[in-house]
Design a protein around this motif. Structure first.
Motif, short mmCIF file in Angstrom:
data_model
loop_
_atom_site.label_atom_id
_atom_site.label_comp_id
_atom_site.label_asym_id
_atom_site.label_seq_id
_atom_site.Cartn_x
_atom_site.Cartn_y
_atom_site.Cartn_z
N ALA A 68 0.84 -1.20 0.00
CA ALA A 68 0.00 0.00 0.00
C ALA A 68 0.87 1.25 0.00
O ALA A 68 1.94 1.29 0.62
N GLY A 69 0.40 2.27 -0.70
CA GLY A 69 1.12 3.54 -0.73
C GLY A 69 0.86 4.37 0.50
O GLY A 69 -0.07 4.11 1.28
N ALA A 70 1.69 5.40 0.70
CA ALA A 70 1.48 6.33 1.80
C ALA A 70 0.08 6.90 1.71
O ALA A 70 -0.38 7.29 0.63
N SER A 71 -0.63 6.94 2.86
CA SER A 71 -2.02 7.39 2.85
C SER A 71 -2.41 7.91 4.22
O SER A 71 -2.70 7.13 5.13
N HIS A 72 -2.39 9.21 4.37
CA HIS A 72 -2.81 9.82 5.63
C HIS A 72 -4.27 9.45 5.91
O HIS A 72 -5.14 9.60 5.05
N ASP A 73 -4.54 8.95 7.09
CA ASP A 73 -5.89 8.55 7.52
C ASP A 73 -6.48 7.43 6.67
O ASP A 73 -7.68 7.18 6.73
N GLY A 74 -5.66 6.77 5.86
CA GLY A 74 -6.17 5.66 5.06
C GLY A 74 -7.11 6.07 3.95
O GLY A 74 -7.87 5.24 3.44
N THR A 75 -7.03 7.34 3.54
CA THR A 75 -7.92 7.85 2.50
C THR A 75 -7.16 8.43 1.32
O THR A 75 -7.56 8.25 0.17
N PHE A 76 -6.05 9.10 1.59
CA PHE A 76 -5.35 9.85 0.54
C PHE A 76 -4.44 8.94 -0.29
O PHE A 76 -3.95 7.92 0.18
N SER A 77 -4.19 9.38 -1.53
CA SER A 77 -3.48 8.56 -2.50
C SER A 77 -2.09 9.09 -2.80
O SER A 77 -1.87 10.30 -2.87
N SER A 78 -1.17 8.15 -3.05
CA SER A 78 0.18 8.48 -3.50
C SER A 78 0.39 8.07 -4.96
O SER A 78 1.53 7.97 -5.43
N LEU A 79 -0.68 7.85 -5.68
CA LEU A 79 -0.58 7.47 -7.10
C LEU A 79 -0.39 8.71 -7.96
O LEU A 79 -1.20 9.63 -7.92
N ASP A 80 0.68 8.73 -8.74
CA ASP A 80 0.89 9.80 -9.71
C ASP A 80 0.00 9.54 -10.92
O ASP A 80 -0.12 8.40 -11.39
N PHE A 81 -0.58 10.62 -11.45
CA PHE A 81 -1.51 10.46 -12.57
C PHE A 81 -0.77 10.70 -13.89
O PHE A 81 -0.16 11.75 -14.08
N PRO A 82 -0.80 9.73 -14.83
CA PRO A 82 -0.14 9.91 -16.12
C PRO A 82 -0.95 10.82 -17.04
O PRO A 82 -1.88 10.40 -17.72
#
Length: 525
Positions: A388-402
């Motif tokens: 799993a990526g870094a996610s504050h509060d288990g909601t936010f995403s660390s996925l970069d958008f192409p």
């Protein structure tokens, strides 16, 4: 963590653009710091430059509440969220179950001039243009001389200027594509109380084209710039998009398909390759697994750059609590909003590895019910190895958008050739079309022996679904308005109905028209 995110985070803190700052339309970092203090050295210029990139990924407000656009909720004012919603919800790919202001009309392809997303994206684009203009005003030779900036630092500042011009041109492309006839301001306009003038589509096309042609050779060579920053290939990709849509922007018979071929081929020849595994393009380590294909990204970090837009919005809006959000890297998420229009799954066969759907009810009997339609499982805050990526509060995403990638360039290249572009072998259209399909099937079993424009449109949906391309594609293929192509809830009816031809342009926001006497509304609004 990816380097540009670190720079964004540091730059925003140094500029005072933390989530508690609610006055971000002020172009000075804080109300009591002058431009000469901000731009006193190379570090100051870099921080101001970073702010232009940061405005793609952050909104100045950490979630709910007022953001950097003033009066628009921070979570709703993110660039990607606004652009994605407009491109997707008006199309034959996506429906949103929410009844938030502006969403039902966007689902139907009939947003009005007071639609909050219309207002938000127009304001976001103008805001980002304003940031670029301010940087360009403060980085002229005269300004550098007056501040005694060392010669050794000026080369870097010149590179920042070139990228700022690209980012401004990109936002003007957003405006020409969606709104047609926006206000127009550059660094040469004197800041005053006078309202900005409107520019019309043909003139804006000429401006964007001239800017990109002028700066293309000043940008870094392809794949040599810092991750997430613009280079020559990014400018060439935008030129290819501009030229491919020239008949939409300039009128019938004014196509520039040979130019589209030329600039798409420049990108192809720059050494990019399709990523081996399609699904990895939409996982958090895409900067490693898919580096060969991705041309330009918007970068996110679920701990350092929290924002209820971007890929946090995309991932959470595509799943609900019943879909085990933890398996998508957002264990506290799952908002149950956007899902597929019933036509989208029918484009895929079982051998196509790009089909990523969830659910057992494809029909869209109720547009406001998330489970009426298949969910899309394409985007995850997970790595290719299952971390799993870094996610504050288990909601936010660390996925970069192409934002730009090679498969789109291949399909633009093929389409431009079929539409009459010259200068390359005509057989390239089929070759590069099939390259996209070979990745999708894992072999040549899905290859076609001939390719038509209708094949291109369908393949663009299969390859690029839910990535924010579809409205523009449907308009270019003359299938967005009228009754020759219908989909569920087009025009507000379950079976679909014709929408008026003037809706190929969005309305200029009513608030802009009221505030600016120089603006003429787009026809039909």
């Amino acid at each position: 963590m990816k380097r540009l995110i670190k720079i964004l985070s540091i730059g925003l803190v140094m500029l005072g653009l933390t989530s508690c700052n609610k006055d971000l339309l002020n172009l000075k970092p804080t109300n009591d710091i002058t431009a000469d203090e901000v731009y006193k050295d190379l570090d100051g210029y870099k921080r101001a430059f970073v702010k232009i990139y940061a405005s793609f990924a952050l909104t100045g407000g950490g979630g709910a509440g007022s953001g950097d656009l003033g009066g628009i909720d921070a979570g709703q004012s993110d660039f990607l969220r606004l652009y994605w919603n407009i491109q997707q919800l008006t199309s034959d790919e996506t429906l949103c179950a929410w009844n938030d202001p502006g969403i039902p009309d966007m689902n139907f392809g009939m947003p009005a001039s007071d639609n909050v997303m219309i207002k938000g994206l127009y304001a976001r684009s103008i805001y980002q243009i304003t940031l670029a203009n301010e940087f360009l005003r403060e980085s002229t030779e005269a300004k550098l001389n007056s501040r005694n900036i060392p010669a050794a630092d000026r080369e870097k500042i010149a590179q920042f200027r070139t990228e700022a011009r690209f980012l401004r041109a990109y936002q003007y492309w957003i405006l020409i594509d969606l709104f047609g006839n926006p206000i127009f301001v550059t660094e040469d306009n004197v800041i005053s109380k006078n309202a900005p003038k409107q520019i019309f589509r043909a003139d804006l096309f000429a401006y964007i084209e001239s800017e990109l042609l002028e700066i293309q050779n000043e940008l870094a060579d392809p794949k040599t710039n810092e991750y997430g920053r613009a280079d020559k290939a990014v400018a060439w990709t935008l030129l290819a998009k501009l030229y491919l849509n020239a008949e939409v922007y300039l009128g019938k018979g004014k196509g520039k398909y040979t130019e589209a071929v030329t600039y798409a081929k420049k990108v192809i020849d720059a050494g990019y390759q399709l990523a081996p595994i399609y699904k990895n393009l939409f996982l958090i380590d895409n900067n490693v697994t898919s580096k060969s294909e991705i041309i330009f990204t918007i970068n996110y970090d679920g701990e350092k750059s929290q924002n209820f837009g971007g890929t946090t919005f995309i991932i959470n809006s595509l799943i609900n609590a019943d879909m085990n959000p933890g398996s998508y890297g957002v264990p506290s998420g799952g908002w149950g909003g956007n899902r597929a229009v019933s036509l989208l799954p029918t484009l895929f066969n079982t051998a196509d590895k790009r089909a990523m759907f969830y659910g057992d009810k494809a029909d869209n009997e109720e547009y406001s019910l998330f489970t009426d339609g298949l969910a899309i499982t394409k985007f995850k805050n997970m790595s290719s190895t299952g971390t799993a990526g870094a996610s504050h509060d288990g909601t936010f995403s660390s996925l970069d958008f192409p934002l730009m990638r090679l498969a789109d360039v291949y399909l633009m290249y093929a389409e431009a050739i079929l539409r009459g572009g010259t200068g390359v072998p005509q057989g390239d259209a089929l070759i590069y079309f099939n390259k996209v399909r070979e990745r999708a099937y894992g072999n040549t079993s899905g290859n076609l022996t001939t390719v038509s424009l209708d094949d291109i449109l369908d393949e663009r949906s299969r390859e690029l679904y839910f990535e924010g391309y579809r409205r523009t594609d449907l308009i270019r293929f003359e299938k967005f308005t009228g009754s020759n192509y219908l989909w569920p809830w087009k025009g507000g009816l379950k079976e679909g109905k014709a929408i008026e031809s003037f809706r190929t342009l969005l309305p200029i926001p009513s608030s802009e028209i009221i505030a600016n006497p120089n603006i003429t509304p787009n026809p039909g609004y």
